[in-house]
Scaffold this active site. Structure first.
Site, PDB file in Angstrom:
ATOM      1  CB  CYS A  10       3.525  -2.981  13.472  1.00 43.15           C
ATOM      2  SG  CYS A  10       3.640  -2.689  11.698  1.00 43.15           S
ATOM      3  CB  CYS A  48       0.621   5.576  11.357  1.00 39.28           C
ATOM      4  SG  CYS A  48       2.240   6.059  10.983  1.00 39.28           S
ATOM      5  CB  CYS A  73       2.932   7.223   3.538  1.00 39.17           C
ATOM      6  SG  CYS A  73       3.358   5.959   4.705  1.00 39.17           S
ATOM      7  CB  CYS A 105       7.720  -5.818   8.330  1.00 36.82           C
ATOM      8  SG  CYS A 105       9.191  -5.207   9.186  1.00 36.82           S
ATOM      9  CG  ASN A 156      -3.674   4.748  13.825  1.00 34.00           C
ATOM     10  OD1 ASN A 156      -4.574   5.476  14.232  1.00 34.00           O
ATOM     11  ND2 ASN A 156      -2.568   5.217  13.291  1.00 34.00           N
ATOM     12  CB  SER A 182      10.161   3.177  14.978  1.00 34.72           C
ATOM     13  OG  SER A 182       9.620   3.661  13.779  1.00 34.72           O
ATOM     14  CG  LEU A 183      13.262   5.560  21.239  1.00 34.97           C
ATOM     15  CD1 LEU A 183      14.507   4.781  20.869  1.00 34.97           C
ATOM     16  CD2 LEU A 183      13.653   6.916  21.822  1.00 34.97           C
ATOM     17  CG  HIS A 184       7.683   2.838  18.895  1.00 33.55           C
ATOM     18  ND1 HIS A 184       7.019   3.955  18.477  1.00 33.55           N
ATOM     19  CD2 HIS A 184       7.961   2.139  17.764  1.00 33.55           C
ATOM     20  CE1 HIS A 184       6.898   3.934  17.155  1.00 33.55           C
ATOM     21  NE2 HIS A 184       7.469   2.853  16.707  1.00 33.55           N
ATOM     22  N   GLY A 202       6.778  -2.377   5.704  1.00 35.56           N
ATOM     23  CA  GLY A 202       8.162  -2.854   5.639  1.00 35.56           C
ATOM     24  C   GLY A 202       9.169  -1.956   6.328  1.00 35.56           C
ATOM     25  CD  GLU A 203      13.550  -0.878   9.250  1.00 37.00           C
ATOM     26  OE1 GLU A 203      12.699  -0.484  10.062  1.00 37.00           O
ATOM     27  OE2 GLU A 203      14.483  -0.166   8.836  1.00 37.00           O
ATOM     28  CB  SER A 230      10.297   5.723   9.055  1.00 36.86           C
ATOM     29  OG  SER A 230       9.894   5.288  10.332  1.00 36.86           O
ATOM     30  CB  CYS A 239       7.026  -3.534  15.909  1.00 34.16           C
ATOM     31  SG  CYS A 239       8.686  -3.115  15.357  1.00 34.16           S
ATOM     32  CD  GLU A 249      -2.845  -1.272   2.349  1.00 32.04           C
ATOM     33  OE1 GLU A 249      -3.731  -2.110   2.267  1.00 32.04           O
ATOM     34  OE2 GLU A 249      -2.746  -0.469   3.285  1.00 32.04           O
TER      35      GLU A 249
HETATM   36  N1  SAH Z   1       9.476  -0.068   9.485  1.00 31.92           N
HETATM   37  C1  SAH Z   1       9.632   1.316   9.611  1.00 31.92           C
HETATM   38  C2  SAH Z   1       8.672   2.146   8.784  1.00 31.92           C
HETATM   39  C3  SAH Z   1       7.274   1.678   8.655  1.00 31.92           C
HETATM   40  S1  SAH Z   1       6.220   1.871  10.050  1.00 31.92           S
HETATM   41  C4  SAH Z   1       9.559   1.704  11.079  1.00 31.92           C
HETATM   42  O1  SAH Z   1       9.156   0.898  11.892  1.00 31.92           O
HETATM   43  O2  SAH Z   1       9.932   2.840  11.369  1.00 31.92           O
HETATM   44  C5  SAH Z   1       6.004   3.645  10.201  1.00 31.92           C
HETATM   45  C6  SAH Z   1       5.657   4.081  11.613  1.00 31.92           C
HETATM   46  O3  SAH Z   1       4.370   3.610  12.032  1.00 31.92           O
HETATM   47  C7  SAH Z   1       6.648   3.542  12.643  1.00 31.92           C
HETATM   48  O4  SAH Z   1       7.006   4.512  13.584  1.00 31.92           O
HETATM   49  C8  SAH Z   1       5.829   2.458  13.300  1.00 31.92           C
HETATM   50  O5  SAH Z   1       6.322   2.106  14.535  1.00 31.92           O
HETATM   51  C9  SAH Z   1       4.460   3.100  13.335  1.00 31.92           C
HETATM   52  N2  SAH Z   1       3.381   2.158  13.610  1.00 31.92           N
HETATM   53  C10 SAH Z   1       3.372   0.834  13.372  1.00 31.92           C
HETATM   54  N3  SAH Z   1       2.187   0.313  13.769  1.00 31.92           N
HETATM   55  C11 SAH Z   1       1.445   1.319  14.251  1.00 31.92           C
HETATM   56  C12 SAH Z   1       0.113   1.401  14.764  1.00 31.92           C
HETATM   57  N4  SAH Z   1      -0.672   0.341  14.828  1.00 31.92           N
HETATM   58  N5  SAH Z   1      -0.336   2.618  15.150  1.00 31.92           N
HETATM   59  C13 SAH Z   1       0.441   3.706  15.027  1.00 31.92           C
HETATM   60  N6  SAH Z   1       1.702   3.687  14.534  1.00 31.92           N
HETATM   61  C14 SAH Z   1       2.190   2.512  14.150  1.00 31.92           C
HETATM   62 FE1  SF4 Z   2       8.250  -3.612  10.575  1.00 30.17          FE
HETATM   63 FE2  SF4 Z   2       8.126  -0.992  11.083  1.00 30.17          FE
HETATM   64 FE3  SF4 Z   2       5.993  -2.575  11.508  1.00 30.17          FE
HETATM   65 FE4  SF4 Z   2       8.156  -2.769  13.084  1.00 30.17          FE
HETATM   66  S1  SF4 Z   2       6.778  -0.976  12.878  1.00 30.17           S
HETATM   67  S2  SF4 Z   2       7.005  -4.479  12.206  1.00 30.17           S
HETATM   68  S3  SF4 Z   2       9.810  -2.405  11.641  1.00 30.17           S
HETATM   69  S4  SF4 Z   2       6.915  -2.119   9.543  1.00 30.17           S
END
Ligand code: SAH
Ligand code: SF4
Length: 383
Positions: A123, A343, A109, A116, A300, A223-225, A169-170, A201, A120, A96
């Protein structure tokens, strides 16, 4: 027996590779720049239309090369102006791409992988597992298609002012195919975007962040989180391989190579998991006096997830605490809700996943404690 000549897809080739392709055919390297202008600036797929190339070169290109964009499966338009495209990635799978218009900018985006492998916990893409890396053609093809379909702004410029690798994807796990795309995005012979307006990212593949700083230092979002390893190990499993102090060291080196431009730290707000004021204080201590800004992302939800979004009040207090402690902090607006374009909700269609080492086809939460060793892992491309 004569075998059919396999044509080279010129879409997504770096300038260097395109030059090599031409030199191998006794052409001058500068022809690459002309071809790039036709493909990306003039949106032309037909070699016969490339009128500043000699007839013989055009004939040779028709014989040896092609321009093959990814196939568009569907387009969805949101009430708030967001547009989402599904691109076919073969065998019934899709990735997408989302366009997010705002008053002063338009952000595209884009996706870099089918699924991926980094898993995480929060995600939707990660929950599906990994299938394969997208090719450079499939990645730049998302941009080319969106430019082609979106109406231009009033001043005649493209609707797309910014590109973020925040789709499926990463990107740094698909380094080999992502770097040529970055080069094309910023090249004057292609889209000529400013490096500040192209953001990779990453969840923190440290060796590739270090390499990117030298190869194509576009803007970086990390993506620290979580503000400590104990928590980050659980929700961003790559942290077990590259813990926070190593990741941040690499970030500050990256920033230093870009005249100390800010790195954006993404922080998804998960109710009761990482959203307390104690977490905010810890985060502020990590990033204080550094070229850092924090972007809070309201979680989300997606089907099957155990996480919940933090309340608006919690997010506001968290942001205020970061600001009191001297950080630049913003909260991302959730857009494209009605077309599942927010996102982390990008799921596309991922099938035939590569099994992870535990042999599970649907790893989900069960993989939290799995050891990740990216160097031995064919799911993360070498550089
Ligand atoms: N793989 C890369 C880029 C894709 S994800 C990464 O992880 O950075 C883009 C952003 O969306 C990242 O910061 C990711 O952590 C965040 N993300 C993933 N799942 C999410 C969700 N369910 N709600 C909000 N943000 C989310
Ligand atoms: Fe992959 Fe980014 Fe999702 Fe983590 S947040 S699973 S690195 S797409």
């Amino acid at each position: 027996m004569a075998t059919a000549n396999k044509k080279t897809n010129l879409l997504g080739l770096s300038q260097g590779d395109l030059e090599q392709f031409l030199v191998a055919r006794s052409e001058k390297p500068f022809r690459a720049r002309q071809i790039m202008q036709w493909i990306y600036q003039r949106d032309v797929d037909d070699f016969d239309a490339m009128t500043d190339l000699s007839k013989s070169l055009r004939a040779e290109l028709k014989n040896d090369a092609e321009i093959v964009p990814p196939e568009v499966q569907a387009r969805h338009d949101s009430k708030d102006g967001c547009v989402k495209w599904l691109f076919s990635s073969g065998s019934g799978q899709a990735v997408e791409t989302v366009f997010i218009p705002e008053a002063d900018r338009g952000t595209l985006c884009i996706s870099s992988q089918v699924g991926c492998a980094l898993d995480c916990a929060f995600c939707a893409t990660g929950a599906q597992g990994f299938n394969r890396n997208l090719t450079s053609a499939e990645i730049i093809g998302q941009v080319r298609h969106a430019i082609h379909e979106l109406p231009r702004r009033d001043n005649g410029e493209s609707a797309i002012t910014n590109i973020v690798f925040m789709g499926m994807g990463e990107p740094l796990a698909n380094y080999r195919n992502v770097v040529p795309v970055l080069e094309l995005l910023v090249s004057d012979w292609s889209y000529g975007m400013s490096r500040r307006r192209v953001t990779v990212s990453s969840s923190g593949i440290v060796p590739h962040i270090d390499k990117l700083a030298d190869d194509c230092n576009v803007a970086l979002a990390v993506s620290l989180h979580a503000p400590n390893d104990e928590l980050r190990d659980q929700i961003v499993p790559i942290n077990k391989l590259h813990p926070i102090d190593t990741l941040l060291d690499s970030c500050w080196k990256y920033a230093a190579k870009r005249s100390n431009r800010f790195i954006t730290f993404e922080y998804v707000m998960l109710r009761g998991v990482n959203d307390s004021l104690a977490h905010a204080n810890q985060l502020a201590s990590l990033l204080k006096n550094k070229p850092a800004k924090v972007n809070l992302i309201p979680f989300n939800p997606f089907p099957g997830t155990e996480f919940k979004r933090s309340s608006l009040d919690t997010i506001r207090h968290f942001q205020e605490r970061l600001r009191e402690r001297g950080l630049v902090a913003t909260t991302r607006k959730t857009r494209g809700d009605d077309i599942d374009a927010a996102c982390g909700q990008l799921a596309g269609k991922v099938r035939d996943r590569v099994k992870n080492r535990l042999g599970q086809k649907n790893p989900g939460q069960k993989r939290k404690n799995e050891n990740i060793n990216e160097n031995k892992d064919m799911r993360i491309s070498s550089v």
